[in-house]
Write a protein that holds these residues in place. Structure first.
Motif, PDB file in Angstrom:
ATOM      1  N   ASN A   2      24.949 -48.875  18.682  1.00  0.00           N
ATOM      2  CA  ASN A   2      24.713 -48.044  19.846  1.00  0.00           C
ATOM      3  C   ASN A   2      24.521 -48.931  21.078  1.00  0.00           C
ATOM      4  O   ASN A   2      24.385 -50.149  20.969  1.00  0.00           O
ATOM      5  N   ASP A 157      29.190 -46.577  17.079  1.00  0.00           N
ATOM      6  CA  ASP A 157      28.613 -45.443  16.371  1.00  0.00           C
ATOM      7  C   ASP A 157      29.439 -44.184  16.629  1.00  0.00           C
ATOM      8  O   ASP A 157      29.835 -43.897  17.763  1.00  0.00           O
ATOM      9  N   ARG A 158      29.709 -43.426  15.588  1.00  0.00           N
ATOM     10  CA  ARG A 158      30.597 -42.273  15.683  1.00  0.00           C
ATOM     11  C   ARG A 158      30.067 -41.169  16.595  1.00  0.00           C
ATOM     12  O   ARG A 158      30.847 -40.398  17.151  1.00  0.00           O
ATOM     13  N   THR A 159      28.772 -41.080  16.760  1.00  0.00           N
ATOM     14  CA  THR A 159      28.195 -39.942  17.471  1.00  0.00           C
ATOM     15  C   THR A 159      28.488 -39.948  18.963  1.00  0.00           C
ATOM     16  O   THR A 159      28.546 -38.894  19.590  1.00  0.00           O
ATOM     17  N   ASN A 160      28.638 -41.131  19.547  1.00  0.00           N
ATOM     18  CA  ASN A 160      28.822 -41.164  21.005  1.00  0.00           C
ATOM     19  C   ASN A 160      29.921 -42.103  21.470  1.00  0.00           C
ATOM     20  O   ASN A 160      30.009 -42.403  22.653  1.00  0.00           O
TER      21      ASN A 160
END
Length: 229
Positions: A2, A157-160
């Protein structure tokens, strides 16, 4: 991985971006000087070889030198991001990559402009098919500048990661257009700092470059802390 983006990092990144952009221009104009024996006119983002160029047939090499320099830094940053074991090294690599505006080079090619298009047009001849030249330009620039973005994207990171890549691709481009190409160039066109002291560069550009170096030095410690687990 992140990102931890602080105001100190933003200042450091903006300074790094401005420095990378000016080094790109310096590579252009000084290669032109070596070929032509004189400096042409320039502002913050547009330059010309001098009218009395000693070897005009080779002046396209000055155009080629800029993207070679910037794309080399993009790939250097990408290699640091991928190969460094420490997050500090990866953070520096990430910053170097996006400070050299890989997406901006692709965007410029898509609009039918850019250094690479000028070089292709010179090599293929002005009477060549312009559509073919523009398509080759987009293909060439994409093959060089898109892979670094994709390689970094896959490691985030895949989320953002979509927001991260979009932000670092688009926002520096927009900022440069508003701040540098419109505001600073307008000051230069109005005669502010237009005198030239050295290396064929108006004083306002030299002053701005030194200011960016000072800002980067002041906030340099924020760059290694960009990426966190």
């Amino acid at each position: 991985m992140n990102l931890s983006i602080t105001w100190k990092y933003l200042l450091a990144f903006i300074a790094l971006n401005m420095i990378a952009g000016e080094l790109h221009e310096q590579v252009h104009i000084n290669t032109g000087y070596l070929i032509c024996g004189c400096y042409g006119t320039r502002d913050f983002n547009v330059w010309n070889t001098c009218a009395q160029c000693n070897h005009p047939a080779w002046a396209f090499l000055a155009t080629l030198a800029g993207p070679l320099f910037s794309c080399s830094l993009m790939w250097l940053g990408t290699c640091m991001f991928l190969k460094c074991s420490r997050l500090s090294g990866k953070s520096i690599g990430f910053s170097i990559l996006f400070a050299n505006l890989p997406f901006a080079r692709i965007f410029t090619a898509l609009t039918g402009r850019g250094d690479e298009k000028v070089v292709l047009q010179t090599l293929l001849g002005d009477d060549g098919n312009m559509i073919t030249i523009k398509l080759l330009n987009v293909l060439l620039v994409s093959l060089i500048c898109l892979p670094p973005i994709i390689l970094v994207f896959k490691k985030l990171d895949r989320t953002n990661r979509w927001w991260v890549i979009t932000g670092f691709s688009v926002l520096p481009l927009l900022f440069g257009m508003l701040y540098q190409r419109m505001l600073l160039n307008q000051l230069l066109q109005n005669g502010f700092g237009a005198d030239i002291f050295m290396i064929g560069t108006p004083n306002i550009i030299l002053f701005h470059f030194i200011l960016m170096l000072m800002i980067l030095y002041r906030f340099r410690k924020s760059i290694p802390g960009l990426l966190v687990k």
